[in-house]
Design an enzyme around this catalytic site. Structure first.
Site, PDB file in Angstrom:
ATOM      1  N   LYS A  91      59.930  33.336  51.240  1.00  0.00           N
ATOM      2  CA  LYS A  91      61.390  32.632  51.981  1.00  0.00           C
ATOM      3  C   LYS A  91      61.874  31.448  51.826  1.00  0.00           C
ATOM      4  CE  LYS A  91      59.164  34.958  55.073  1.00  0.00           C
ATOM      5  NZ  LYS A  91      59.634  36.284  55.507  1.00  0.00           N
ATOM      6  N   GLU A 113      64.490  32.498  63.433  1.00  0.00           N
ATOM      7  CA  GLU A 113      63.252  32.546  64.285  1.00  0.00           C
ATOM      8  C   GLU A 113      61.652  32.180  63.216  1.00  0.00           C
ATOM      9  OE1 GLU A 113      64.982  34.297  62.603  1.00  0.00           O
ATOM     10  OE2 GLU A 113      63.058  35.819  61.097  1.00  0.00           O
ATOM     11  N   SER A 379      52.630  36.395  47.752  1.00  0.00           N
ATOM     12  CA  SER A 379      53.620  35.365  48.607  1.00  0.00           C
ATOM     13  C   SER A 379      54.317  34.340  49.148  1.00  0.00           C
ATOM     14  CB  SER A 379      54.070  36.706  50.068  1.00  0.00           C
ATOM     15  OG  SER A 379      53.091  36.609  50.480  1.00  0.00           O
TER      16      SER A 379
END
Lengths: 404, 256
Positions: A91, A113, A379
């Site tokens: 991210k 969000e 991830s």
């Protein structure tokens, strides 16, 4: 060369994408659309972004040959270690890029969000770095199940606002963030965490995450003498880590692209988040895509043990890759993901995030040949999921006894 | 002639349009809410199609929509409930809702139902004018249904003129950067915006909505536009105890 699978000027990937937004959001989205491409393609941006990715986020992330996992599944399996990035997931690639963009556009207040909290933490982190105000919307259910990330965001100086509508998960947090943006059009930049939302977000986020496959090209060449693996496997909620892993391989049809959705309790149980499996074309959060919905067009509440995959839509790029057959979308249940997480932990000493565990969970379902080279994108890391893993321990007592 | 055009051509001033959520408070209140509102002099009625994820709405309309969905409201049920409405009411009727349920039903089917029911227009906040013009306008025109566009304080003048050019019914002037919901009065900045748009002498009639909730805000809105739209305040009123007739008349007395 990648043009066939990228969005056209209006943000459409085949029939999917677009910008279905109310007039209240028009100026915000339009002002971003007008500048994003030129800014992120400029030399100054590229230099600063690259510098932060290397010296702040810790890129490139390693490509690790997982020998014991390879042995188990009878193929050569590499792990792309996005879990080793600063803040613990892919991210950060996106939030670093978007905050630079926000600064270029003169915005001072950031909203985001978050589902699992990984995007929220990554956003709170870059806001601290750039000295910007940060408000993160998070479903109340997710606040409960990902508490460590809530504390991290707060420590980083972000305000975490609970979303109280619907199932109180990622979809509802996104609704609240969009409402905030409607009410604060002048000073606020919305850092969307995935390849979802109105154009230009899906394209913007995919480009910022494309660093994953950009590195894969040379890492593969170095490790295997060819840039192309046989498979790239990544989990998909909105689909940003998958978009980043697939990006530079979209036109290399010899590389099989596998997205893995969360099927929750099972695709046919009604408790699932496997959008490609059970969805129909529809519009969510400004984008035409595949969507879990009723016959009346109401959006269905999704379910997955993984807060990061618990979303009833999917990025329009993935809807198009699925529709055009370029990528294949499989799914894994809660149980399968938990099992895969324990397996990776015991075989390789890597505790993956629950999200990433879904990608690992399909290794046994691919018909792998001994000479196949597989890249699985890990991830994120599993620190935030320790409670779920501890709760699930009894389930795996039999086959996951401590090894000597 | 479309009833919206008739209304604005009639020379009537201070037009009051009321929004309510179909299937709220009770599933079968839809029909009677319309007839009660018309009987008491409301000039236009917006029927809200409930949606699971209404991003442009504040808490009051969100809640009414969730309740309506729990009650079992659907778009196809709405058309059934309204099947005989034109035998009882000639007030202009506008369907307001998000695009997904409409796309799910199919634009053609939706228009067929709407046209047969005697619907005069729609407001679809998340269908941008450009997308509408390019892909749907011809069908709407054929069905005789006006798509009424939103404008906001952030809409630049050039775009405002373009939207005015595209408009057939009325312009829905969103009063401020906000989701739907009641406010006690308008501030200086909002009044400046009303005046700025009023001075542009647009061809399309304008109704001000979002934050119109009482006599004061209704009067202020009417000073700068052809009328106003009230939604959340009406939903609040019908959420109280009492008969629908009483609640409607009590509410309207406080507005005009």
């Amino acid at each position: 060369m990648k043009d066939t699978f990228l969005s056209n000027g209006k943000g459409y990937y085949g029939d999917f994408g677009g910008a279905f937004i109310p007039e209240m959001l028009r100026e915000n989205v339009e002002s971003l659309r007008k500048v994003y491409f030129n800014i992120i393609e400029s030399d100054a941006f590229k230099k600063e972004f690259h510098d932060l990715l290397v010296n702040y986020a810790g890129r490139p992330s390693p490509l690790f040959l997982a020998k014991r996992l390879s042995e188990k599944y009878g193929a050569k399996i590499y792990l792309k270690r996005e879990d080793l990035n600063h803040t613990g997931s892919h991210k950060i690639n996106n939030t670093l890029g978007q905050i630079l963009l926000a600064r270029h556009m003169g915005k001072r207040r950031i909203i985001a969000e978050t589902g699992a909290g990984q995007h929220g933490v990554a956003t709170a982190t870059v806001c601290a770095l750039m000295n910007m105000e940060c408000v993160v919307y998070m479903g109340e259910t997710d606040i409960e199940r990902q508490e460590p990330n809530v504390r991290r965001m707060e420590m980083l100086g972000a305000k975490v606002v609970p979303a109280l509508s619907g199932n109180k998960t990622l979809k509802d947090a996104t609704n609240e963030a969009l409402r905030d943006w409607i009410c604060n059009p002048e000073d606020t930049f919305y850092i969307i965490g995935s390849v979802v939302g109105p154009h230009p977000y899906p394209d913007l986020v995919a480009r910022l995450q494309s660093v994953i496959s950009e590195e894969l090209l040379w890492q593969m060449k170095k490790a295997e003498g060819t840039e192309d693996p046989d498979y790239i496997v990544a989990c998909v909620g909105g689909g940003s880590n998958a978009a980043g892993s697939f990006y530079h391989y979209l036109d290399r049809k010899n590389v099989k692209l596998i997205g893995v959705e969360a099927s929750g309790k099972g695709v046919d149980t009604g408790l699932t988040a496997a959008t490609i499996a059970v969805g129909e074309p529809g519009i969510i959060h400004g984008s035409m895509t595949m969507l879990m919905q009723t016959d009346d067009g109401q959006i269905t509440e999704p379910y997955s043990i993984s807060a990061g995959l618990d979303y009833p839509g999917i990025g329009p790029l993935h809807a198009w890759l699925a529709g055009s057959g370029r990528a294949q979308y499989m799914n894994a249940t809660d149980q399968e993901a938990l099992h895969a997480a324990y397996e990776l932990t015991r075989l390789e000493g890597i505790i993956p995030a629950l999200e990433s565990a879904h990608a690992l969970a399909v290794l046994g379902k691919l018909e792998l040949k001994k000479e196949d080279v597989v890249v699985v994108n890990v991830s994120g890391r599993g620190d935030k999921d320790m409670q779920a893993y501890i709760n699930a321990r009894s389930l795996f007592n039999v086959n996951l006894e401590g090894r000597r | 002639m479309n009833r919206i055009t008739e209304l604005f051509n009639s020379g009537k001033k201070d037009i009051l349009s009321v929004y309510f959520t179909a299937g709220y408070p009770s599933l079968n209140d839809t029909f009677r809410t319309i007839t009660e509102l018309e009987k008491r002099g409301v000039d236009m009625i917006e029927i809200g199609i409930p949606f699971s994820d209404p991003i442009a709405d504040g808490p009051v309309i969100q809640k009414s929509g969730s309740k309506a969905l729990l009650n079992g409201m659907t778009l196809s049920l709405l058309f059934e409930q309204l099947r005989e409405i034109r035998e009882y009411s000639q007030v202009p009727l506008v369907l307001m809702g998000y695009i997904n349920p409409i796309v799910r039903m199919g634009i053609d089917t939706f228009l067929e139902h709407a046209s047969r029911t005697g619907i005069d227009g729609v407001i679809i906040p998340d269908l941008p004018p450009e997308e509408y013009i390019e892909k749907h306008q011809a069908k709407f025109q054929k069905a005789g249904i006006f798509n009424n566009f939103l404008i906001t304080p952030q809409t630049p003048d050039t775009r405002l003129r373009q939207i005015d050019e595209w408009s057939e019914g009325f312009l829905y002037m969103v009063s401020s950067a906000a989701t739907t919901g009641s406010r006690e009065s308008f501030d200086e900045k909002q009044l400046d915006y009303f005046k700025r748009v009023s001075d542009m002498k647009l061809k399309t009639p304008r109704l001000i909505g979002f934050g119109v909730s009482n006599h004061t805000t209704f009067e202020q809105a009417c000073k700068y536009a052809d009328g106003a739209i009230i939604g959340s305040a009406f939903i609040d009123a019908v959420s109280e105890n009492g008969s629908l007739a009483q609640k409607v008349s009590g509410f309207l007395e406080a507005i005009r």
